[in-house]
Design a protein around this motif. Structure first.
Motif, PDB file in Angstrom:
ATOM      1  N   VAL A   1      82.392  46.833  34.240  1.00  0.00           N
ATOM      2  CA  VAL A   1      83.149  47.037  35.473  1.00  0.00           C
ATOM      3  C   VAL A   1      82.220  47.332  36.652  1.00  0.00           C
ATOM      4  CG1 VAL A   1      84.943  48.455  36.571  1.00  0.00           C
ATOM      5  CG2 VAL A   1      85.159  47.833  34.164  1.00  0.00           C
ATOM      6  N   GLY A   2      80.986  47.708  36.375  1.00  0.00           N
ATOM      7  CA  GLY A   2      80.068  48.146  37.424  1.00  0.00           C
ATOM      8  C   GLY A   2      79.646  47.043  38.371  1.00  0.00           C
ATOM      9  N   ILE A   3      79.544  47.397  39.643  1.00  0.00           N
ATOM     10  CA  ILE A   3      78.954  46.514  40.653  1.00  0.00           C
ATOM     11  C   ILE A   3      77.960  47.358  41.441  1.00  0.00           C
ATOM     12  CG2 ILE A   3      79.345  45.024  42.653  1.00  0.00           C
ATOM     13  CD1 ILE A   3      82.149  44.513  41.686  1.00  0.00           C
ATOM     14  N   ASN A   4      76.684  47.173  41.156  1.00  0.00           N
ATOM     15  CA  ASN A   4      75.631  47.983  41.772  1.00  0.00           C
ATOM     16  C   ASN A   4      74.701  47.097  42.576  1.00  0.00           C
ATOM     17  OD1 ASN A   4      76.229  50.562  40.145  1.00  0.00           O
ATOM     18  ND2 ASN A   4      75.928  49.046  38.533  1.00  0.00           N
ATOM     19  N   ARG A   5      74.450  47.499  43.810  1.00  0.00           N
ATOM     20  CA  ARG A   5      73.534  46.753  44.672  1.00  0.00           C
ATOM     21  C   ARG A   5      72.131  47.351  44.534  1.00  0.00           C
ATOM     22  NH1 ARG A   5      78.454  46.236  46.722  1.00  0.00           N
ATOM     23  NH2 ARG A   5      79.004  44.258  47.707  1.00  0.00           N
ATOM     24  N   THR A   6      71.218  46.551  44.029  1.00  0.00           N
ATOM     25  CA  THR A   6      69.837  47.002  43.831  1.00  0.00           C
ATOM     26  C   THR A   6      68.890  46.081  44.586  1.00  0.00           C
ATOM     27  OG1 THR A   6      69.391  45.631  41.879  1.00  0.00           O
ATOM     28  CG2 THR A   6      70.525  47.729  41.503  1.00  0.00           C
ATOM     29  N   SER A   7      67.615  46.404  44.562  1.00  0.00           N
ATOM     30  CA  SER A   7      66.608  45.558  45.218  1.00  0.00           C
ATOM     31  C   SER A   7      66.517  44.182  44.560  1.00  0.00           C
ATOM     32  CB  SER A   7      65.241  46.248  45.174  1.00  0.00           C
ATOM     33  OG  SER A   7      64.867  46.522  43.828  1.00  0.00           O
ATOM     34  N   GLU A   8      67.005  44.099  43.317  1.00  0.00           N
ATOM     35  CA  GLU A   8      66.988  42.829  42.583  1.00  0.00           C
ATOM     36  C   GLU A   8      68.283  42.048  42.781  1.00  0.00           C
ATOM     37  OE1 GLU A   8      66.354  44.045  38.593  1.00  0.00           O
ATOM     38  OE2 GLU A   8      64.405  44.933  38.992  1.00  0.00           O
ATOM     39  N   GLY A   9      69.218  42.629  43.534  1.00  0.00           N
ATOM     40  CA  GLY A   9      70.509  41.983  43.747  1.00  0.00           C
ATOM     41  C   GLY A   9      71.615  42.729  43.026  1.00  0.00           C
ATOM     42  N   LEU A  10      72.782  42.075  42.855  1.00  0.00           N
ATOM     43  CA  LEU A  10      73.916  42.699  42.178  1.00  0.00           C
ATOM     44  C   LEU A  10      73.675  42.801  40.686  1.00  0.00           C
ATOM     45  CD1 LEU A  10      77.150  41.129  43.730  1.00  0.00           C
ATOM     46  CD2 LEU A  10      76.326  43.465  43.991  1.00  0.00           C
ATOM     47  N   CYS A  11      74.038  43.931  40.106  1.00  0.00           N
ATOM     48  CA  CYS A  11      73.989  44.061  38.648  1.00  0.00           C
ATOM     49  C   CYS A  11      75.085  45.026  38.212  1.00  0.00           C
ATOM     50  CB  CYS A  11      72.628  44.532  38.161  1.00  0.00           C
ATOM     51  SG  CYS A  11      72.224  46.219  38.606  1.00  0.00           S
ATOM     52  N   GLY A  12      75.382  44.991  36.939  1.00  0.00           N
ATOM     53  CA  GLY A  12      76.459  45.819  36.416  1.00  0.00           C
ATOM     54  C   GLY A  12      75.967  47.132  35.837  1.00  0.00           C
ATOM     55  N   ASP A  13      76.856  47.802  35.127  1.00  0.00           N
ATOM     56  CA  ASP A  13      76.501  49.040  34.427  1.00  0.00           C
ATOM     57  C   ASP A  13      75.853  48.744  33.081  1.00  0.00           C
ATOM     58  OD1 ASP A  13      77.572  50.408  36.527  1.00  0.00           O
ATOM     59  OD2 ASP A  13      79.364  51.096  35.480  1.00  0.00           O
ATOM     60  N   VAL A  14      75.895  47.473  32.684  1.00  0.00           N
ATOM     61  CA  VAL A  14      75.280  47.046  31.424  1.00  0.00           C
ATOM     62  C   VAL A  14      73.954  46.345  31.732  1.00  0.00           C
ATOM     63  CG1 VAL A  14      75.526  45.601  29.363  1.00  0.00           C
ATOM     64  CG2 VAL A  14      77.541  46.747  30.334  1.00  0.00           C
ATOM     65  N   ASP A  15      72.932  46.671  30.955  1.00  0.00           N
ATOM     66  CA  ASP A  15      71.632  46.007  31.077  1.00  0.00           C
ATOM     67  C   ASP A  15      71.758  44.631  30.417  1.00  0.00           C
ATOM     68  OD1 ASP A  15      69.019  45.131  31.049  1.00  0.00           O
ATOM     69  OD2 ASP A  15      68.179  47.058  30.437  1.00  0.00           O
ATOM     70  N   PHE A  16      72.121  43.646  31.226  1.00  0.00           N
ATOM     71  CA  PHE A  16      72.454  42.318  30.714  1.00  0.00           C
ATOM     72  C   PHE A  16      71.304  41.694  29.936  1.00  0.00           C
ATOM     73  CE2 PHE A  16      73.368  37.776  31.005  1.00  0.00           C
ATOM     74  CZ  PHE A  16      74.727  37.739  30.723  1.00  0.00           C
ATOM     75  N   ASP A  17      70.101  41.804  30.471  1.00  0.00           N
ATOM     76  CA  ASP A  17      68.935  41.208  29.803  1.00  0.00           C
ATOM     77  C   ASP A  17      68.677  41.838  28.441  1.00  0.00           C
ATOM     78  OD1 ASP A  17      68.435  39.417  31.842  1.00  0.00           O
ATOM     79  OD2 ASP A  17      67.071  40.776  32.908  1.00  0.00           O
ATOM     80  N   ALA A  18      68.997  43.134  28.312  1.00  0.00           N
ATOM     81  CA  ALA A  18      68.741  43.837  27.055  1.00  0.00           C
ATOM     82  C   ALA A  18      69.716  43.439  25.952  1.00  0.00           C
ATOM     83  CB  ALA A  18      68.809  45.347  27.285  1.00  0.00           C
ATOM     84  N   VAL A  19      70.908  42.925  26.341  1.00  0.00           N
ATOM     85  CA  VAL A  19      71.931  42.611  25.333  1.00  0.00           C
ATOM     86  C   VAL A  19      72.185  41.107  25.189  1.00  0.00           C
ATOM     87  CG1 VAL A  19      73.064  44.820  25.762  1.00  0.00           C
ATOM     88  CG2 VAL A  19      73.884  42.783  26.953  1.00  0.00           C
ATOM     89  N   LYS A  20      71.488  40.296  25.978  1.00  0.00           N
ATOM     90  CA  LYS A  20      71.824  38.867  26.029  1.00  0.00           C
ATOM     91  C   LYS A  20      71.589  38.136  24.714  1.00  0.00           C
ATOM     92  CE  LYS A  20      67.356  37.461  28.004  1.00  0.00           C
ATOM     93  NZ  LYS A  20      66.703  36.864  29.197  1.00  0.00           N
TER      94      LYS A  20
END
Length: 296
Positions: A236-255
């Motif tokens: 559900v997370g929408i976080n604005r970071t220096s890398e762009g939009l990302c969620g509350d889940v570490d997508f790369d870690a679970v892909k």
């Protein structure tokens, strides 16, 4: 990993809503109306409001937007809301949160007529949700429920994901997402654990869940240590970071895991506005029924 396409699910639902609005217009010569209220000029809020107005236009719903100065008092906000309550062209009222300068948001939300509370945040509608015994009851009574949780459940249903009998962990206990979503999952016969920042052994608890909902508001908070093989992960997370939009889940870690997951962007986000349109239709029908019952 299998991605859950929230964009496609949202697009299909919006097509249904547009068809329903056209039918209402043809049968009643009336158009459902949504009023949005923005206090101040927060850039993110402006983007959200613009998206909501555009979605209304696309669906054939009449849009009424009001922008108040950031220095507007609580009393001025409530006065505007009361005027919108009395406007017969308006079926739904959305007060964009957060409000600036730590104004009492709940007092302002309480001023919204429960019949026009398309965000499901009025105590009356929150109470109806909590008193509901089942999903069928929520649907049959046209209860106005917070848009993001409603969108999450719609995604699960349309993705063919069975909720009944499953263990679901919701990380986050906000009035906007965590609490209502927990009630909706419970109404769908899930065994629900509401977790939060004070929960002990959070990773272990999440690891036992069939459905994990990340609504904690922390970028990449949930990693592979939280998720078991075969789980469904709703971000559900929408976080604005220096890398762009990302969620509350570490997508790369679970892909590389064998899971189903909503991406960010393109997952839950589109469904939130779609459910706002759906709630506006519900509010139109609820008000129509209420007013007809009041007639002598």
């Amino acid at each position: 990993m299998k991605l859950i396409d929230g964009k496609k699910i949202s697009s299909d639902k919006r097509a249904e809503i547009k068809e329903e609005v056209a039918k209402i217009k043809q049968q009643t010569e009336k158009i459902p109306g949504l009023a949005t209220v923005l206090v101040g000029g927060d850039p993110a809020s402006r983007v959200y409001i613009k998206s909501k107005i555009k979605a209304c236009e696309d669906a054939g719903i009449k849009s009424f937007h009001h922008n108040l100065d950031a220095n507007s008092s609580k009393e001025e906000i409530i006065a505007l809301i009361k005027k919108l309550n009395e406007n017969s062209e308006i079926d739904g009222i959305l007060l964009q949160l957060p409000l600036p300068q730590n104004k009492d948001a709940q007092e302002c939300l309480n001023a919204v007529s429960p019949l026009k509370d398309v965000d499901g945040l009025h105590p009356f509608n929150a109470g109806l949700l909590n008193l509901s015994k089942s999903w069928n009851e929520i649907i049959e009574k046209n209860i106005l429920v917070s848009c993001t949780p409603l969108g999450v459940v719609h995604i699960l249903h349309k993705s063919g994901i069975i909720i009944e009998g499953k263990t679901a962990v919701v990380i986050g206990r906000s009035n906007l997402v965590g609490k209502p979503l927990s009630m909706l999952l419970l109404a769908n016969n899930a065994t629900v654990i509401m977790a939060h920042s004070k929960t002990r052994n959070l990773k272990e608890i999440c690891k036992s869940a069939d459905i994990v909902v990340a609504a904690v508001g922390k970028s990449k908070f949930v990693n592979k240590d939280f998720i078991k093989t075969g789980a469904v992960v709703i971000d559900v997370g929408i976080n604005r970071t220096s890398e762009g939009l990302c969620g509350d889940v570490d997508f790369d870690a679970v892909k590389d895991m064998d899971i189903k997951i909503t991406p960010v962007p393109g997952g839950v986000g589109p469904m939130t506005i779609t459910m706002l349109l759906e709630n506006t239709l519900k509010a139109f029908n609820n008000r129509k029924r209420y007013l007809s019952n009041r007639m002598p």
